[in-house]
Design a protein around this motif. Structure first.
Motif, PDB file in Angstrom:
ATOM      1  N   THR A 187      -2.266   1.615   5.888  1.00 43.12           N
ATOM      2  CA  THR A 187      -3.019   2.074   4.725  1.00 43.12           C
ATOM      3  C   THR A 187      -3.081   0.929   3.714  1.00 43.12           C
ATOM      4  O   THR A 187      -2.362  -0.071   3.857  1.00 43.12           O
ATOM      5  CB  THR A 187      -2.326   3.284   4.060  1.00 43.12           C
ATOM      6  N   GLU A 188      -3.901   1.063   2.682  1.00 42.55           N
ATOM      7  CA  GLU A 188      -4.007   0.002   1.666  1.00 42.55           C
ATOM      8  C   GLU A 188      -2.655  -0.269   1.014  1.00 42.55           C
ATOM      9  O   GLU A 188      -2.283  -1.421   0.799  1.00 42.55           O
ATOM     10  CB  GLU A 188      -5.046   0.370   0.610  1.00 42.55           C
ATOM     11  N   GLU A 189      -1.939   0.790   0.684  1.00 44.74           N
ATOM     12  CA  GLU A 189      -0.629   0.627   0.047  1.00 44.74           C
ATOM     13  C   GLU A 189       0.342  -0.089   0.994  1.00 44.74           C
ATOM     14  O   GLU A 189       1.081  -0.990   0.584  1.00 44.74           O
ATOM     15  CB  GLU A 189      -0.058   1.998  -0.339  1.00 44.74           C
ATOM     16  N   GLN A 190       0.312   0.290   2.253  1.00 41.60           N
ATOM     17  CA  GLN A 190       1.188  -0.343   3.237  1.00 41.60           C
ATOM     18  C   GLN A 190       0.807  -1.810   3.450  1.00 41.60           C
ATOM     19  O   GLN A 190       1.679  -2.652   3.681  1.00 41.60           O
ATOM     20  CB  GLN A 190       1.132   0.413   4.567  1.00 41.60           C
ATOM     21  N   GLN A 191      -0.483  -2.109   3.347  1.00 43.79           N
ATOM     22  CA  GLN A 191      -0.934  -3.496   3.494  1.00 43.79           C
ATOM     23  C   GLN A 191      -0.327  -4.373   2.406  1.00 43.79           C
ATOM     24  O   GLN A 191       0.109  -5.493   2.664  1.00 43.79           O
ATOM     25  CB  GLN A 191      -2.459  -3.582   3.448  1.00 43.79           C
ATOM     26  N   GLU A 192      -0.296  -3.859   1.187  1.00 44.82           N
ATOM     27  CA  GLU A 192       0.303  -4.607   0.077  1.00 44.82           C
ATOM     28  C   GLU A 192       1.800  -4.802   0.312  1.00 44.82           C
ATOM     29  O   GLU A 192       2.337  -5.888   0.074  1.00 44.82           O
ATOM     30  CB  GLU A 192       0.060  -3.879  -1.250  1.00 44.82           C
ATOM     31  N   LEU A 193       2.459  -3.749   0.785  1.00 43.80           N
ATOM     32  CA  LEU A 193       3.891  -3.844   1.086  1.00 43.80           C
ATOM     33  C   LEU A 193       4.136  -4.830   2.230  1.00 43.80           C
ATOM     34  O   LEU A 193       5.109  -5.587   2.214  1.00 43.80           O
ATOM     35  CB  LEU A 193       4.458  -2.471   1.442  1.00 43.80           C
TER      36      LEU A 193
END
Length: 137
Positions: free
Chosen positions: A112-118
């Motif tokens: 997900t987008e949030e996981q991509q940042e993480l």
């Protein structure tokens, strides 16, 4: 007495030369094991180590079971490809960078987008750890 002192000094000098020479050869051999002092690529992880890496990543990114399975497959395929490129000698640096970049993009496509940042933060954090380990070794 002077003759004995000269012999002693000659022995000391010879011992120093031998010790210094042996030490220099030992250091040269250590560098030679890794391409004449050049930095060798890191060892590739075993399948068990890959599973541990993905498990740690899963904990950091809160991956679903399905995502973890997909990421594990991507990691496994990536390291197989790296092994194929490195077993016949030192691969081209640009080619390896491109391979790494493609791999990271494939992993991000599963997230997900949030996981991509993480994931990006995770890579930066682990990159710093590897660089500090290299400086120590």
């Amino acid at each position: 007495m002077k003759l004995k002192m000269r012999k002693i000094w000659k022995l000391v000098v010879v011992a120093l030369v031998i010790t210094t020479s042996a030490f220099a050869q030992q250091r040269g051999q250590q560098g030679g094991q890794r391409g004449g002092g050049k930095q060798a690529p890191p060892e590739l992880p075993t399948s068990k180590e890959i599973k541990t890496m993905v498990s740690n990543l899963s904990g950091e990114l809160l991956l679903s079971d399905e995502q973890e399975e997909q990421v594990l497959e991507l990691y496994t395929l990536h390291f197989e490809e790296v092994e194929n490129k490195t077993k016949s000698g030192r691969p081209d640096r640009n080619e390896m960078e491109e391979l790494k970049e493609d791999f990271e993009n494939e992993v991000k496509a599963v997230l997900t987008e949030e996981q991509q940042e993480l994931f990006t933060a995770y890579l930066k954090k682990n990159s710093k750890k590897r660089k500090s380990k290299r400086k120590i070794n």
